[in-house]
Scaffold this motif. Structure first.
Motif, PDB file in Angstrom:
ATOM      1  N   PHE A  17       0.828  -1.203   0.000  1.00  0.00           N
ATOM      2  CA  PHE A  17       0.000   0.000   0.000  1.00  0.00           C
ATOM      3  C   PHE A  17       0.866   1.258   0.000  1.00  0.00           C
ATOM      4  CE2 PHE A  17      -3.369  -2.930   0.927  1.00  0.00           C
ATOM      5  CZ  PHE A  17      -4.497  -2.321   0.389  1.00  0.00           C
ATOM      6  N   LEU A  18       2.016   1.219   0.663  1.00  0.00           N
ATOM      7  CA  LEU A  18       2.942   2.360   0.627  1.00  0.00           C
ATOM      8  C   LEU A  18       3.420   2.615  -0.792  1.00  0.00           C
ATOM      9  CD1 LEU A  18       4.659   4.559   1.977  1.00  0.00           C
ATOM     10  CD2 LEU A  18       6.384   2.792   2.432  1.00  0.00           C
ATOM     11  N   LEU A  19       3.739   1.567  -1.527  1.00  0.00           N
ATOM     12  CA  LEU A  19       4.138   1.744  -2.930  1.00  0.00           C
ATOM     13  C   LEU A  19       3.014   2.386  -3.738  1.00  0.00           C
ATOM     14  CD1 LEU A  19       6.045  -1.598  -3.639  1.00  0.00           C
ATOM     15  CD2 LEU A  19       7.012   0.693  -3.371  1.00  0.00           C
ATOM     16  N   GLY A  20       1.789   1.982  -3.467  1.00  0.00           N
ATOM     17  CA  GLY A  20       0.644   2.611  -4.126  1.00  0.00           C
ATOM     18  C   GLY A  20       0.525   4.080  -3.751  1.00  0.00           C
ATOM     19  N   GLY A  21       0.761   4.397  -2.484  1.00  0.00           N
ATOM     20  CA  GLY A  21       0.715   5.784  -2.033  1.00  0.00           C
ATOM     21  C   GLY A  21       1.800   6.633  -2.676  1.00  0.00           C
ATOM     22  N   ILE A  22       2.987   6.074  -2.790  1.00  0.00           N
ATOM     23  CA  ILE A  22       4.089   6.800  -3.429  1.00  0.00           C
ATOM     24  C   ILE A  22       3.772   7.044  -4.895  1.00  0.00           C
ATOM     25  CG2 ILE A  22       6.501   6.613  -4.158  1.00  0.00           C
ATOM     26  CD1 ILE A  22       6.998   5.121  -1.452  1.00  0.00           C
ATOM     27  N   SER A  23       3.229   6.042  -5.560  1.00  0.00           N
ATOM     28  CA  SER A  23       2.905   6.229  -6.975  1.00  0.00           C
ATOM     29  C   SER A  23       1.795   7.259  -7.152  1.00  0.00           C
ATOM     30  CB  SER A  23       2.543   4.906  -7.639  1.00  0.00           C
ATOM     31  OG  SER A  23       1.342   4.405  -7.117  1.00  0.00           O
ATOM     32  N   SER A  24       0.845   7.303  -6.227  1.00  0.00           N
ATOM     33  CA  SER A  24      -0.231   8.290  -6.348  1.00  0.00           C
ATOM     34  C   SER A  24       0.284   9.711  -6.145  1.00  0.00           C
ATOM     35  CB  SER A  24      -1.375   7.986  -5.382  1.00  0.00           C
ATOM     36  OG  SER A  24      -1.036   8.332  -4.067  1.00  0.00           O
ATOM     37  N   VAL A  25       1.327   9.872  -5.353  1.00  0.00           N
ATOM     38  CA  VAL A  25       1.934  11.198  -5.175  1.00  0.00           C
ATOM     39  C   VAL A  25       2.474  11.712  -6.506  1.00  0.00           C
ATOM     40  CG1 VAL A  25       3.912  12.401  -4.132  1.00  0.00           C
ATOM     41  CG2 VAL A  25       2.466  10.934  -2.728  1.00  0.00           C
ATOM     42  N   PHE A  26       3.045  10.830  -7.292  1.00  0.00           N
ATOM     43  CA  PHE A  26       3.586  11.240  -8.591  1.00  0.00           C
ATOM     44  C   PHE A  26       2.487  11.458  -9.633  1.00  0.00           C
ATOM     45  CE2 PHE A  26       7.335   9.226  -6.696  1.00  0.00           C
ATOM     46  CZ  PHE A  26       8.230  10.275  -6.837  1.00  0.00           C
ATOM     47  N   MET A  27       1.397  10.709  -9.510  1.00  0.00           N
ATOM     48  CA  MET A  27       0.310  10.844 -10.477  1.00  0.00           C
ATOM     49  C   MET A  27      -0.607  12.014 -10.172  1.00  0.00           C
ATOM     50  SD  MET A  27      -0.840   6.944 -11.303  1.00  0.00           S
ATOM     51  CE  MET A  27      -1.032   6.411  -9.622  1.00  0.00           C
ATOM     52  N   LEU A  28      -0.803  12.293  -8.882  1.00  0.00           N
ATOM     53  CA  LEU A  28      -1.757  13.308  -8.465  1.00  0.00           C
ATOM     54  C   LEU A  28      -1.121  14.193  -7.401  1.00  0.00           C
ATOM     55  CD1 LEU A  28      -4.708  14.223  -8.806  1.00  0.00           C
ATOM     56  CD2 LEU A  28      -5.269  12.714  -6.917  1.00  0.00           C
ATOM     57  N   PRO A  29      -0.670  15.369  -7.791  1.00  0.00           N
ATOM     58  CA  PRO A  29      -0.014  16.243  -6.811  1.00  0.00           C
ATOM     59  C   PRO A  29      -0.973  16.627  -5.685  1.00  0.00           C
ATOM     60  CG  PRO A  29      -0.182  17.318  -8.973  1.00  0.00           C
ATOM     61  CD  PRO A  29      -0.790  15.974  -9.100  1.00  0.00           C
ATOM     62  N   SER A  30      -0.421  16.737  -4.498  1.00  0.00           N
ATOM     63  CA  SER A  30      -1.204  17.143  -3.334  1.00  0.00           C
ATOM     64  C   SER A  30      -0.329  18.055  -2.473  1.00  0.00           C
ATOM     65  CB  SER A  30      -1.646  15.914  -2.546  1.00  0.00           C
ATOM     66  OG  SER A  30      -0.540  15.158  -2.126  1.00  0.00           O
ATOM     67  N   PRO A  31      -0.936  18.748  -1.516  1.00  0.00           N
ATOM     68  CA  PRO A  31      -0.121  19.607  -0.641  1.00  0.00           C
ATOM     69  C   PRO A  31       0.957  18.800   0.080  1.00  0.00           C
ATOM     70  CG  PRO A  31      -2.462  20.048  -0.326  1.00  0.00           C
ATOM     71  CD  PRO A  31      -2.359  18.849  -1.211  1.00  0.00           C
ATOM     72  N   THR A  32       2.077  19.405   0.260  1.00  0.00           N
ATOM     73  CA  THR A  32       3.215  18.716   0.881  1.00  0.00           C
ATOM     74  C   THR A  32       2.865  18.190   2.269  1.00  0.00           C
ATOM     75  OG1 THR A  32       4.724  20.114  -0.367  1.00  0.00           O
ATOM     76  CG2 THR A  32       5.640  18.959   1.528  1.00  0.00           C
ATOM     77  N   ARG A  33       2.124  18.981   3.043  1.00  0.00           N
ATOM     78  CA  ARG A  33       1.753  18.532   4.400  1.00  0.00           C
ATOM     79  C   ARG A  33       0.978  17.221   4.341  1.00  0.00           C
ATOM     80  NH1 ARG A  33      -0.343  24.213   5.128  1.00  0.00           N
ATOM     81  NH2 ARG A  33      -2.106  23.170   4.171  1.00  0.00           N
ATOM     82  N   PHE A  34       0.030  17.141   3.421  1.00  0.00           N
ATOM     83  CA  PHE A  34      -0.758  15.918   3.294  1.00  0.00           C
ATOM     84  C   PHE A  34       0.123  14.757   2.836  1.00  0.00           C
ATOM     85  CE2 PHE A  34      -3.057  12.946   0.547  1.00  0.00           C
ATOM     86  CZ  PHE A  34      -3.892  12.379   1.490  1.00  0.00           C
ATOM     87  N   THR A  35       0.958  15.008   1.859  1.00  0.00           N
ATOM     88  CA  THR A  35       1.825  13.957   1.331  1.00  0.00           C
ATOM     89  C   THR A  35       2.712  13.375   2.423  1.00  0.00           C
ATOM     90  OG1 THR A  35       1.820  14.941  -0.872  1.00  0.00           O
ATOM     91  CG2 THR A  35       3.634  13.443  -0.359  1.00  0.00           C
ATOM     92  N   VAL A  36       3.339  14.237   3.210  1.00  0.00           N
ATOM     93  CA  VAL A  36       4.229  13.776   4.282  1.00  0.00           C
ATOM     94  C   VAL A  36       3.444  12.999   5.337  1.00  0.00           C
ATOM     95  CG1 VAL A  36       5.729  14.550   6.165  1.00  0.00           C
ATOM     96  CG2 VAL A  36       5.954  15.569   3.897  1.00  0.00           C
TER      97      VAL A  36
END
Length: 139
Positions: free
Chosen positions: A96-115
């Motif tokens: 699931f972490l790999l999925g989360g990392i890939s979604s960060v690259f596909m769909l930008p989000s605020p840095t606070r949320f991403t971290v």
């Protein structure tokens, strides 16, 4: 049932059930917290274009979906696994972490949320699920 087959089924069930929980929460999120006016949340391109309209409240359900999907998937995998229950829970967290990392690259989000999302919603949730499953198996 042979342990290897049980362990393979544990991973498959954990991934499927965790994904169902994740997608279920994402599907209902718009009815609980409506998207901002003018935001097209039906496509990835629409989300990218309207991300600047989103407020912090709009990131609650995505975080919950990631955290609870991981937790439930890891718990299911650990409960089904024949042995090494924590390893199976953590492997679900890793997927699931790999999925989360890939979604960060596909769909930008605020840095606070991403971290917050990457640091809390995956590995810690899988660890908690593994601990809970091991505790439940000792009863």
């Amino acid at each position: 049932m042979k342990p290897i087959i049980k362990n393979i089924l544990a991973v498959i069930a954990g991934l499927i059930i965790g994904s169902v929980v994740n997608m279920g929460l994402i599907m209902i999120s718009g009815s609980v917290i409506p998207p901002p006016d003018g935001a097209d949340v039906t496509t990835t391109e629409g989300l990218k274009a309207s991300m600047h309209l989103f407020e912090p409240k709009h990131f609650i359900f995505p975080f919950l979906a990631h955290a609870l999907g991981t937790f439930v998937g890891a718990f299911v995998a650990a409960m089904i696994a024949a042995n090494h229950k924590m390893k199976f829970a953590m492997s679900i967290g890793g997927f699931f972490l790999l999925g989360g990392i890939s979604s960060v690259f596909m769909l930008p989000s605020p840095t606070r949320f991403t971290v917050l999302d990457l640091a809390v919603a995956y590995i810690p949730m899988a660890y908690l699920a593994g601990k809970l499953a091991m505790k439940n198996n000792n009863i």
